[in-house]
Design a protein around this motif. Sequence first.
Motif, PDB file in Angstrom:
ATOM      1  N   GLU A   1       0.867  -1.170   0.000  1.00  0.00           N
ATOM      2  CA  GLU A   1       0.000   0.000   0.000  1.00  0.00           C
ATOM      3  C   GLU A   1       0.909   1.226   0.000  1.00  0.00           C
ATOM      4  O   GLU A   1       1.340   1.703   1.042  1.00  0.00           O
TER       5      GLU A   1
ATOM      6  N   SER B   1       1.207   4.495  -0.021  1.00  0.00           N
ATOM      7  CA  SER B   1       0.676   5.823   0.244  1.00  0.00           C
ATOM      8  C   SER B   1       1.523   6.463   1.339  1.00  0.00           C
ATOM      9  O   SER B   1       2.244   5.778   2.068  1.00  0.00           O
ATOM     10  N   HIS B   2       1.448   7.785   1.457  1.00  0.00           N
ATOM     11  CA  HIS B   2       2.241   8.470   2.471  1.00  0.00           C
ATOM     12  C   HIS B   2       1.845   8.027   3.882  1.00  0.00           C
ATOM     13  O   HIS B   2       2.706   7.833   4.745  1.00  0.00           O
ATOM     14  N   ASP B   3       0.563   7.848   4.123  1.00  0.00           N
ATOM     15  CA  ASP B   3       0.105   7.435   5.447  1.00  0.00           C
ATOM     16  C   ASP B   3       0.584   6.024   5.766  1.00  0.00           C
ATOM     17  O   ASP B   3       1.041   5.745   6.879  1.00  0.00           O
TER      18      ASP B   3
ATOM     19  N   SER C   1       0.886   3.363  -6.859  1.00  0.00           N
ATOM     20  CA  SER C   1       1.533   4.164  -5.830  1.00  0.00           C
ATOM     21  C   SER C   1       1.075   5.614  -5.901  1.00  0.00           C
ATOM     22  O   SER C   1       0.889   6.171  -6.975  1.00  0.00           O
ATOM     23  N   SER C   2       0.911   6.214  -4.725  1.00  0.00           N
ATOM     24  CA  SER C   2       0.586   7.642  -4.662  1.00  0.00           C
ATOM     25  C   SER C   2       1.744   8.421  -4.040  1.00  0.00           C
ATOM     26  O   SER C   2       1.573   9.560  -3.629  1.00  0.00           O
TER      27      SER C   2
ATOM     28  N   SER D   1       4.096  11.228   5.936  1.00  0.00           N
ATOM     29  CA  SER D   1       4.744  10.013   6.438  1.00  0.00           C
ATOM     30  C   SER D   1       5.520  10.279   7.714  1.00  0.00           C
ATOM     31  O   SER D   1       5.382   9.549   8.712  1.00  0.00           O
TER      32      SER D   1
END
Length: 255
Positions: free
Chosen positions: A102, A104-106, A206-207, A216
């Motif tokens: 996954e 993502s930044h989070d 990907s973001s 992040s």
Amino acid sequence: MTVADIDLVLSAPVNLRDLGGIPIAGGELREGVAIRTDDLAYVTTEVAAQLVAAGLTAVIDLRSPLEVSVTGRGPLADYPVAYHHLPLIADVGRSMGEGATELSHDAMGRMYLRMVEVAAPQLVTALNVIAHTPGVAAFHCAAGRDRTGVLAAMLLLALGAADDDIVADYARTGDNMVAIMQRTAPVMGAMWKALGFDASAASATSSLLEGSMDVSMRTLLDTLRAQHGDPLGPLRAAGLSDATIGRLRERALAR
């Protein structure tokens, strides 16, 4: 998989920077203490010579055993530079299988938290290397973003840097991401293929090239404070001493 399976070209790092100038407790971190960078295993011989001439005395390699087995140490192995292999992710294939896909930044922030909690002993050892090496310590992973960013954050926390300054340093990598991906593509692509992952499919979903990278590192720092009180709590539990922190601050401020 070996280096013979990869079209590996020696190249200069594209995400290398001295952490000097960042505000810390008592002043600013001086230059010549710590360098964060993308992969040093396939730098050119010219870059290797320049780093050593500039005072490099220790390399901290945060890559997994698989990554190291493919490329080795590269041109820096020809110099009397201490080498410390301290993988923050021991098994890249397993980490991908546990949901790290996954992108993502989070999600990366949550992965960083697991890294700090699971690899706290390696991080403590790395901080001791930086504290006691007589010259410059350089630390790297592949991109110089995630594992490298986590160690940079722990170092800056130990030095008394503010969260905003830690996040700002981490986010500087965003401008280099395209160049990083181009430089690391041969090695990382071959590794993902050997592990049975479709790198192109992961990139398509990907973001990480969108939005702000700040998320992040904010996620890591905020969650460490929420869950541990002291953001260095996991490292202190793994043996990070006040003496090491004091030595780091002495080195960081001394001229």
